[in-house]
Design a protein around this motif. Structure first.
Motif, short mmCIF file in Angstrom:
data_model
loop_
_atom_site.label_atom_id
_atom_site.label_comp_id
_atom_site.label_asym_id
_atom_site.label_seq_id
_atom_site.Cartn_x
_atom_site.Cartn_y
_atom_site.Cartn_z
N THR A 130 0.84 -1.19 0.00
CA THR A 130 0.00 0.00 0.00
C THR A 130 0.88 1.25 0.00
OG1 THR A 130 -1.73 -1.23 1.16
CG2 THR A 130 -1.87 1.20 1.21
N ALA A 131 1.96 1.21 0.77
CA ALA A 131 2.89 2.34 0.79
C ALA A 131 3.51 2.55 -0.60
CB ALA A 131 3.99 2.11 1.83
N VAL A 132 3.90 1.47 -1.28
CA VAL A 132 4.45 1.57 -2.64
C VAL A 132 3.40 2.17 -3.58
CG1 VAL A 132 5.19 0.18 -4.63
CG2 VAL A 132 6.18 -0.25 -2.37
N THR A 133 2.16 1.75 -3.42
CA THR A 133 1.07 2.26 -4.25
C THR A 133 0.93 3.77 -4.08
OG1 THR A 133 -0.08 0.15 -4.07
CG2 THR A 133 -1.41 2.05 -4.72
N TYR A 134 1.09 4.26 -2.86
CA TYR A 134 0.98 5.69 -2.59
C TYR A 134 2.33 6.42 -2.69
CZ TYR A 134 -3.89 5.34 -1.17
OH TYR A 134 -5.25 5.15 -1.17
N GLY A 135 3.40 5.68 -3.05
CA GLY A 135 4.71 6.30 -3.21
C GLY A 135 5.35 6.73 -1.91
N ILE A 136 5.04 6.05 -0.82
CA ILE A 136 5.54 6.41 0.51
C ILE A 136 6.70 5.50 0.91
CG2 ILE A 136 4.93 6.47 2.97
CD1 ILE A 136 2.05 7.15 2.05
N ASP A 137 7.81 6.10 1.35
CA ASP A 137 8.92 5.34 1.92
C ASP A 137 8.52 5.01 3.35
OD1 ASP A 137 11.22 4.31 3.04
OD2 ASP A 137 12.51 5.97 2.45
N LEU A 138 7.86 3.88 3.52
CA LEU A 138 7.29 3.53 4.82
C LEU A 138 8.35 3.31 5.88
CD1 LEU A 138 4.64 3.18 6.28
CD2 LEU A 138 4.67 0.76 5.63
N GLU A 139 9.52 2.81 5.49
CA GLU A 139 10.57 2.60 6.48
C GLU A 139 11.00 3.92 7.11
OE1 GLU A 139 13.40 -0.61 5.45
OE2 GLU A 139 12.08 -0.86 3.71
N ALA A 140 11.08 4.98 6.31
CA ALA A 140 11.42 6.30 6.85
C ALA A 140 10.32 6.81 7.78
CB ALA A 140 11.66 7.30 5.71
N VAL A 141 9.08 6.57 7.41
CA VAL A 141 7.95 6.99 8.25
C VAL A 141 7.95 6.20 9.56
CG1 VAL A 141 5.42 7.09 8.43
CG2 VAL A 141 6.56 7.72 6.27
N VAL A 142 8.22 4.91 9.49
CA VAL A 142 8.26 4.08 10.70
C VAL A 142 9.38 4.55 11.63
CG1 VAL A 142 8.74 1.76 11.59
CG2 VAL A 142 7.14 2.06 9.68
N ARG A 143 10.54 4.91 11.07
CA ARG A 143 11.63 5.43 11.91
C ARG A 143 11.20 6.71 12.63
NH1 ARG A 143 14.72 3.48 7.68
NH2 ARG A 143 14.76 5.48 6.60
N GLU A 144 10.47 7.58 11.94
CA GLU A 144 10.00 8.83 12.56
C GLU A 144 8.97 8.53 13.64
OE1 GLU A 144 9.24 12.85 13.52
OE2 GLU A 144 10.99 11.72 12.84
N VAL A 145 8.07 7.61 13.39
CA VAL A 145 7.07 7.23 14.40
C VAL A 145 7.77 6.59 15.61
CG1 VAL A 145 5.13 5.67 14.87
CG2 VAL A 145 5.16 7.07 12.78
N HIS A 146 8.81 5.81 15.35
CA HIS A 146 9.57 5.21 16.46
C HIS A 146 10.21 6.30 17.31
CE1 HIS A 146 12.24 2.66 18.76
NE2 HIS A 146 13.26 3.39 18.34
N ARG A 147 10.82 7.29 16.66
CA ARG A 147 11.44 8.40 17.41
C ARG A 147 10.39 9.06 18.30
NH1 ARG A 147 10.92 13.24 17.81
NH2 ARG A 147 9.51 13.38 16.05
N SER A 148 9.21 9.29 17.73
CA SER A 148 8.12 9.91 18.48
C SER A 148 7.66 9.00 19.62
CB SER A 148 6.96 10.21 17.54
OG SER A 148 5.83 10.62 18.26
N ASN A 149 7.49 7.71 19.33
CA ASN A 149 7.03 6.77 20.36
C ASN A 149 7.98 6.72 21.55
OD1 ASN A 149 4.65 6.05 19.13
ND2 ASN A 149 5.49 4.22 18.16
N MET A 150 9.27 6.82 21.29
CA MET A 150 10.25 6.78 22.38
C MET A 150 10.12 7.99 23.29
SD MET A 150 11.49 3.85 22.11
CE MET A 150 12.81 3.89 23.32
N SER A 151 9.53 9.07 22.79
CA SER A 151 9.33 10.26 23.63
C SER A 151 8.15 10.10 24.58
CB SER A 151 9.15 11.52 22.76
OG SER A 151 7.88 11.55 22.14
N LYS A 152 7.47 8.96 24.53
CA LYS A 152 6.35 8.70 25.45
C LYS A 152 6.84 8.39 26.86
CE LYS A 152 3.09 7.07 21.96
NZ LYS A 152 2.25 5.94 21.51
N LEU A 153 8.12 8.07 27.02
CA LEU A 153 8.65 7.83 28.36
C LEU A 153 8.51 9.09 29.20
CD1 LEU A 153 11.87 5.87 27.39
CD2 LEU A 153 9.82 4.93 28.46
N ASP A 154 8.27 8.92 30.49
CA ASP A 154 8.14 10.11 31.35
C ASP A 154 9.51 10.68 31.68
OD1 ASP A 154 9.25 8.65 33.47
OD2 ASP A 154 7.35 8.40 34.52
#
Length: 189
Positions: A130-154
């Motif tokens: 689906t990402a390829v269909t929409y032309g999205i580099d999903l691995e780059a997006v997942v890395r960004e979401v991971h960076r954000s998720n790690m900021s959930k620590l208190d």
């Protein structure tokens, strides 16, 4: 190579079980590696395996594998992020994902680990397709979401968990900047 004690106080070297470097001084080939990684000693199995893995060719990224699939089967793909996807293709991608999630549900209910692994792989493949269909580099997006998720620590570096185990956002949470990731994305092909 000579069989000599490399370190007089070392129990292993005294045992004579290692072959040490000859007496002449060696220059380190790579200053970023540890000295023990350059010594030509008989290596324990775990170190030999680590070195073998490091020397192995890099595996292709999942996105690249799925892009190869889309090319081989002439499936829809875009080089960069776009919403220019036919409605019937968008609907198909959603149906495929729902079908694979249904297979995962069945596998979990049947407590079938192989079917669970297969369903997870199929879901991943459909999501990346689906990402390829929409032309999205999903691995780059997942890395960004991971960076954000790690900021959930208190502030103490501890997770905040809801009663059912879901990780909640702390005051330190920073939203993922997906817009910038997409704007800076290189062409997929």
């Amino acid at each position: 190579m000579l069989k000599v004690a490399a370190h007089p106080s070392c129990r292993v070297c005294k045992s004579g079980l290692v072959q040490a470097v000859p007496a002449q001084r060696r220059e380190r080939q790579n200053p970023r590696t540890a000295v023990q990684d350059e010594l030509p000693l008989g290596l324990p199995a775990y170190r030999r395996e680590r070195q073998r893995r490091q020397a192995a060719p890099q595996r292709a990224a999942i996105g690249d594998l799925v892009l190869d699939f889309h090319r081989a089967f002439d499936l829809p793909r875009n080089a960069g992020p776009t919403l220019d996807v036919a409605p019937q293709i968008a609907a198909l991608r959603l149906r495929l994902l729902a079908e694979e999630v249904g297979e995962l549900r069945e596998a979990v209910n049947a407590a079938d680990l192989i079917a669970i692994a297969d369903a997870l792989a199929d879901i991943t493949y459909v999501v990346f397709g689906t990402a390829v269909t929409y032309g999205i580099d999903l691995e780059a997006v997942v890395r960004e979401v991971h960076r954000s998720n790690m900021s959930k620590l208190d502030a103490s570096g501890l997770p905040i968990l809801r009663q059912d185990g879901k990780v909640l956002k702390s005051e330190a949470f920073v939203r993922p900047d997906i817009n910038t990731v997409l704007a800076l994305q290189r062409s997929l092909f």
